[in-house]
Design a protein around this motif. Sequence first.
Motif, PDB file in Angstrom:
ATOM      1  N   GLY A  62      15.293  -6.357 -49.947  1.00  0.00           N
ATOM      2  CA  GLY A  62      15.328  -7.809 -49.927  1.00  0.00           C
ATOM      3  C   GLY A  62      15.039  -8.322 -48.528  1.00  0.00           C
ATOM      4  N   MET A  63      15.518  -9.503 -48.250  1.00  0.00           N
ATOM      5  CA  MET A  63      15.288 -10.102 -46.932  1.00  0.00           C
ATOM      6  C   MET A  63      16.484 -10.936 -46.539  1.00  0.00           C
ATOM      7  N   GLN A  64      16.570 -11.228 -45.248  1.00  0.00           N
ATOM      8  CA  GLN A  64      17.570 -12.141 -44.729  1.00  0.00           C
ATOM      9  C   GLN A  64      16.850 -13.306 -44.060  1.00  0.00           C
ATOM     10  N   THR A  65      17.280 -14.515 -44.370  1.00  0.00           N
ATOM     11  CA  THR A  65      16.730 -15.703 -43.734  1.00  0.00           C
ATOM     12  C   THR A  65      17.877 -16.570 -43.232  1.00  0.00           C
ATOM     13  N   ASP A  66      17.552 -17.535 -42.394  1.00  0.00           N
ATOM     14  CA  ASP A  66      18.564 -18.491 -41.989  1.00  0.00           C
ATOM     15  C   ASP A  66      18.636 -19.614 -43.023  1.00  0.00           C
ATOM     16  N   ASP A  67      19.456 -20.624 -42.746  1.00  0.00           N
ATOM     17  CA  ASP A  67      19.655 -21.676 -43.749  1.00  0.00           C
ATOM     18  C   ASP A  67      18.446 -22.584 -43.911  1.00  0.00           C
ATOM     19  N   LEU A  68      17.429 -22.419 -43.053  1.00  0.00           N
ATOM     20  CA  LEU A  68      16.190 -23.180 -43.189  1.00  0.00           C
ATOM     21  C   LEU A  68      15.097 -22.355 -43.843  1.00  0.00           C
ATOM     22  N   GLY A  69      15.445 -21.127 -44.231  1.00  0.00           N
ATOM     23  CA  GLY A  69      14.472 -20.267 -44.873  1.00  0.00           C
ATOM     24  C   GLY A  69      13.626 -19.461 -43.910  1.00  0.00           C
ATOM     25  N   GLN A  70      13.934 -19.533 -42.603  1.00  0.00           N
ATOM     26  CA  GLN A  70      13.156 -18.801 -41.610  1.00  0.00           C
ATOM     27  C   GLN A  70      13.535 -17.321 -41.620  1.00  0.00           C
ATOM     28  N   TRP A  71      12.547 -16.478 -41.448  1.00  0.00           N
ATOM     29  CA  TRP A  71      12.704 -15.029 -41.543  1.00  0.00           C
ATOM     30  C   TRP A  71      13.643 -14.484 -40.465  1.00  0.00           C
ATOM     31  N   LEU A  72      14.570 -13.623 -40.873  1.00  0.00           N
ATOM     32  CA  LEU A  72      15.396 -12.857 -39.930  1.00  0.00           C
ATOM     33  C   LEU A  72      14.987 -11.387 -39.972  1.00  0.00           C
ATOM     34  N   LEU A  73      14.966 -10.792 -41.156  1.00  0.00           N
ATOM     35  CA  LEU A  73      14.478  -9.423 -41.313  1.00  0.00           C
ATOM     36  C   LEU A  73      14.321  -9.091 -42.786  1.00  0.00           C
ATOM     37  N   GLY A  74      13.556  -8.037 -43.047  1.00  0.00           N
ATOM     38  CA  GLY A  74      13.413  -7.505 -44.396  1.00  0.00           C
ATOM     39  C   GLY A  74      13.869  -6.058 -44.411  1.00  0.00           C
ATOM     40  N   PHE A  75      14.248  -5.561 -45.567  1.00  0.00           N
ATOM     41  CA  PHE A  75      14.739  -4.185 -45.665  1.00  0.00           C
ATOM     42  C   PHE A  75      14.420  -3.633 -47.044  1.00  0.00           C
ATOM     43  N   ALA A  76      14.201  -2.318 -47.106  1.00  0.00           N
ATOM     44  CA  ALA A  76      13.913  -1.659 -48.375  1.00  0.00           C
ATOM     45  C   ALA A  76      14.202  -0.179 -48.229  1.00  0.00           C
ATOM     46  N   ARG A  77      14.489   0.459 -49.367  1.00  0.00           N
ATOM     47  CA  ARG A  77      14.680   1.907 -49.377  1.00  0.00           C
ATOM     48  C   ARG A  77      14.439   2.433 -50.786  1.00  0.00           C
ATOM     49  N   PHE A  78      14.044   3.689 -50.844  1.00  0.00           N
ATOM     50  CA  PHE A  78      13.899   4.370 -52.124  1.00  0.00           C
ATOM     51  C   PHE A  78      15.292   4.745 -52.618  1.00  0.00           C
ATOM     52  N   VAL A  79      15.620   4.399 -53.869  1.00  0.00           N
ATOM     53  CA  VAL A  79      16.972   4.638 -54.376  1.00  0.00           C
ATOM     54  C   VAL A  79      16.996   5.650 -55.521  1.00  0.00           C
ATOM     55  N   GLY A  80      15.873   6.352 -55.745  1.00  0.00           N
ATOM     56  CA  GLY A  80      15.866   7.401 -56.750  1.00  0.00           C
ATOM     57  C   GLY A  80      15.391   6.923 -58.107  1.00  0.00           C
ATOM     58  N   ARG A  81      15.688   7.697 -59.135  1.00  0.00           N
ATOM     59  CA  ARG A  81      15.296   7.359 -60.505  1.00  0.00           C
ATOM     60  C   ARG A  81      16.438   6.588 -61.155  1.00  0.00           C
ATOM     61  N   CYS A  82      16.216   5.331 -61.430  1.00  0.00           N
ATOM     62  CA  CYS A  82      17.252   4.501 -62.048  1.00  0.00           C
ATOM     63  C   CYS A  82      16.586   3.303 -62.712  1.00  0.00           C
ATOM     64  N   ASP A  83      17.389   2.493 -63.392  1.00  0.00           N
ATOM     65  CA  ASP A  83      16.824   1.309 -64.032  1.00  0.00           C
ATOM     66  C   ASP A  83      16.797   0.141 -63.051  1.00  0.00           C
ATOM     67  N   VAL A  84      16.222  -0.958 -63.510  1.00  0.00           N
ATOM     68  CA  VAL A  84      16.022  -2.117 -62.638  1.00  0.00           C
ATOM     69  C   VAL A  84      17.349  -2.691 -62.159  1.00  0.00           C
ATOM     70  N   LEU A  85      18.349  -2.716 -63.029  1.00  0.00           N
ATOM     71  CA  LEU A  85      19.646  -3.281 -62.657  1.00  0.00           C
ATOM     72  C   LEU A  85      20.267  -2.522 -61.500  1.00  0.00           C
ATOM     73  N   VAL A  86      20.266  -1.202 -61.569  1.00  0.00           N
ATOM     74  CA  VAL A  86      20.861  -0.399 -60.497  1.00  0.00           C
ATOM     75  C   VAL A  86      20.077  -0.570 -59.198  1.00  0.00           C
ATOM     76  N   ALA A  87      18.744  -0.638 -59.288  1.00  0.00           N
ATOM     77  CA  ALA A  87      17.930  -0.863 -58.095  1.00  0.00           C
ATOM     78  C   ALA A  87      18.278  -2.205 -57.452  1.00  0.00           C
ATOM     79  N   GLU A  88      18.493  -3.231 -58.279  1.00  0.00           N
ATOM     80  CA  GLU A  88      18.869  -4.548 -57.763  1.00  0.00           C
ATOM     81  C   GLU A  88      20.230  -4.485 -57.065  1.00  0.00           C
ATOM     82  N   LEU A  89      21.173  -3.759 -57.661  1.00  0.00           N
ATOM     83  CA  LEU A  89      22.501  -3.636 -57.063  1.00  0.00           C
ATOM     84  C   LEU A  89      22.433  -2.899 -55.725  1.00  0.00           C
ATOM     85  N   TRP A  90      21.561  -1.905 -55.623  1.00  0.00           N
ATOM     86  CA  TRP A  90      21.391  -1.222 -54.337  1.00  0.00           C
ATOM     87  C   TRP A  90      20.823  -2.175 -53.284  1.00  0.00           C
TER      88      TRP A  90
END
Length: 205
Positions: A62-90
Amino acid sequence: MSITTWMHRNLFDPTYVTHDLEWPSRFAVTCWLLWKRRCCLVLGSEEGYRGPIRAWPAFGGGMQTDDLGQWLLGFARFVGRCDVLVAELWGIHNGLLRAWGLCYPRVELESDCLEAVRILTSSLDALVDSALVTSIKELLVQECRVVVCHVGRSINRVADMVALWDRGLVGEQLTLLDPYANIAAVLEEDISGSISAIGESVGVG
């Protein structure tokens, strides 16, 4: 294509998926299982979560922004074999860890996954035995104030792009300090409309 056309092609067009002769049946059963899983969640039944649907390699982020929607940072990682719900929770878990580590006193967590939002904001027993859900709920009661809300997928386009931005580095956790040009363009569009995601220390309701 429209969802009607998409479903019709998967079910009845033999040229749509040529490498799997059983694809129409597999597609129909998968859709039914997903629908049953969603109904069990909405109606408060645990039945739909006793046999998790294992799917394809998944990436959470996902990403982090400030309260004006300006970019702070983005992040991602491979979480293995799972369904969409578990990936979202990660993705939610990783975002909260980063926000908590930066000591934001107020955090607004937005997700376009209604199932994940329901699990985190209600006493629903779905995934009750999940260590991941337990860890997220522990993060939600840290010193910072966290508001969890559901947003439409059109508002969450940037977070989805970030979560998938580099599938080549399996096993690594990636941090994007500056958005790529295509991500920045979509972010600018979102700033002109309904905005905010995980992030910022002030001004979040």
